[in-house]
Every structure is written in C-alpha cells, then in structure tokens.
Enzyme design. Structure first.
Site, PDB file in Angstrom:
ATOM      1  N   HIS A 174      13.390  26.078  26.607  1.00 27.39           N
ATOM      2  CA  HIS A 174      12.587  27.250  26.945  1.00 27.39           C
ATOM      3  C   HIS A 174      11.103  26.912  26.937  1.00 27.39           C
ATOM      4  O   HIS A 174      10.685  25.915  26.379  1.00 27.39           O
ATOM      5  CB  HIS A 174      12.868  28.441  26.024  1.00 27.39           C
ATOM      6  CG  HIS A 174      12.488  28.234  24.585  1.00 27.39           C
ATOM      7  ND1 HIS A 174      13.377  27.781  23.642  1.00 27.39           N
ATOM      8  CD2 HIS A 174      11.323  28.440  23.920  1.00 27.39           C
ATOM      9  CE1 HIS A 174      12.785  27.701  22.466  1.00 27.39           C
ATOM     10  NE2 HIS A 174      11.525  28.099  22.608  1.00 27.39           N
ATOM     11  N   HIS A 204       4.266  27.106  23.491  1.00 25.08           N
ATOM     12  CA  HIS A 204       4.934  25.822  23.296  1.00 25.08           C
ATOM     13  C   HIS A 204       6.053  25.643  24.310  1.00 25.08           C
ATOM     14  O   HIS A 204       6.430  26.590  24.998  1.00 25.08           O
ATOM     15  CB  HIS A 204       5.486  25.690  21.863  1.00 25.08           C
ATOM     16  CG  HIS A 204       6.611  26.616  21.530  1.00 25.08           C
ATOM     17  ND1 HIS A 204       6.413  27.860  20.969  1.00 25.08           N
ATOM     18  CD2 HIS A 204       7.957  26.491  21.655  1.00 25.08           C
ATOM     19  CE1 HIS A 204       7.582  28.444  20.769  1.00 25.08           C
ATOM     20  NE2 HIS A 204       8.538  27.637  21.188  1.00 25.08           N
ATOM     21  N   GLU A 213       8.479  21.977  20.554  1.00 26.42           N
ATOM     22  CA  GLU A 213       9.557  22.355  19.654  1.00 26.42           C
ATOM     23  C   GLU A 213      10.775  21.527  20.044  1.00 26.42           C
ATOM     24  O   GLU A 213      11.072  21.363  21.238  1.00 26.42           O
ATOM     25  CB  GLU A 213       9.895  23.847  19.802  1.00 26.42           C
ATOM     26  CG  GLU A 213      11.046  24.296  18.927  1.00 26.42           C
ATOM     27  CD  GLU A 213      11.416  25.767  19.113  1.00 26.42           C
ATOM     28  OE1 GLU A 213      12.155  26.285  18.265  1.00 26.42           O
ATOM     29  OE2 GLU A 213      10.974  26.384  20.102  1.00 26.42           O
TER      30      GLU A 213
END
Length: 136
Positions: A7, A79, A130
């Site tokens: 994502h 992010h 991440e």
C-alpha cells in the site's frame, strides 16, 4: 528481499472527507475506519485492485500523524509499504547493510494483523518505508 507493493499511505486531516472523495469521486471501494491505538492512527483502506491506498488520520494528539499534519496541513504521502516473507530476516539484512529500523526494532502488529516495521526515511531517499510480513 521485498515483494509486491502492499500500500501507499496518505496522511489526511479529515478521514471521512478523504474517504468520501475516493469513494464518490474516484469510484473506489473504500473500507471501514479501523482504529490502531498502538500506532496512534485511524486508517481506511482503499482497494485499487492491484494494491491499496491507506488513508491515515491521527488518533490522539501524540500520534506521529499529528506531527506530520502540523508540517503538512493539507496532508500528503506518508509512507509506502512493501511485503516481505520474513520480517526478522529482512530487518537483520537491512541493519547489517546500515539501514535503521525505527523504534526498538521489534515488529508491531499492523492493520492487516501482520508484523510490521518501519525504516528511517533518511536511509531511503526521504521516503518512510514500512515492511509487512505476509504469509507465504
């Protein structure tokens, strides 16, 4: 080491308004808000078919997203998240290579119920990364 893009996260000042834009203007499938107190955020996932967009809103004044929005009041990209098969092995390889894992290095449970870690943006050209361990 990294797998598919899981994502892209966008910090927003108003989660309901942002969700409505993605749903009503872009015609996207938008999930329900999910509070993640451990991370200090409320999230909504937008399904784009080949990946997701994660809309983030601060959950409390101590939220790291509150600090981000103080610098970027209109919101913005926060992010990107990549999938990894083994988060401990990925963290070990990255730290051996000089990358910094944020926090104490212990994975936390992310929004999908999987272990996640964040990597320092200064080590990745200004982008917070991440890593999410996904089942094989």
């Amino acid at each position: 080491m990294i797998g598919r893009l899981n994502h892209i996260a966008i910090a927003v000042p108003d989660l309901a308004a942002a969700s409505a834009k993605y749903r009503d203007l872009l015609g996207a499938k938008v999930g329900q808000p999910q509070a993640l107190p451990e991370h200090g955020v409320t999230v909504v996932f937008v399904d784009t078919g080949n990946t997701k967009v994660e809309l983030l809103e601060p959950l409390g004044e101590a939220s790291p997203i509150a600090a981000f929005l103080a610098k970027n009041p209109a919101g913005g990209m926060h992010h990107i998240c990549f999938e990894v098969p083994d988060i401990a092995a990925a963290a070990a390889t990255l730290t051996q290579g000089g990358a910094r894992v944020l926090g104490d290095g212990t994975p936390k449970t992310g929004a999908h119920g999987n272990p996640v870690l964040f990597l320092h943006p200064k080590d990745f050209d200004g982008t917070l990364i991440e890593l999410e361990q996904v089942p094989a």
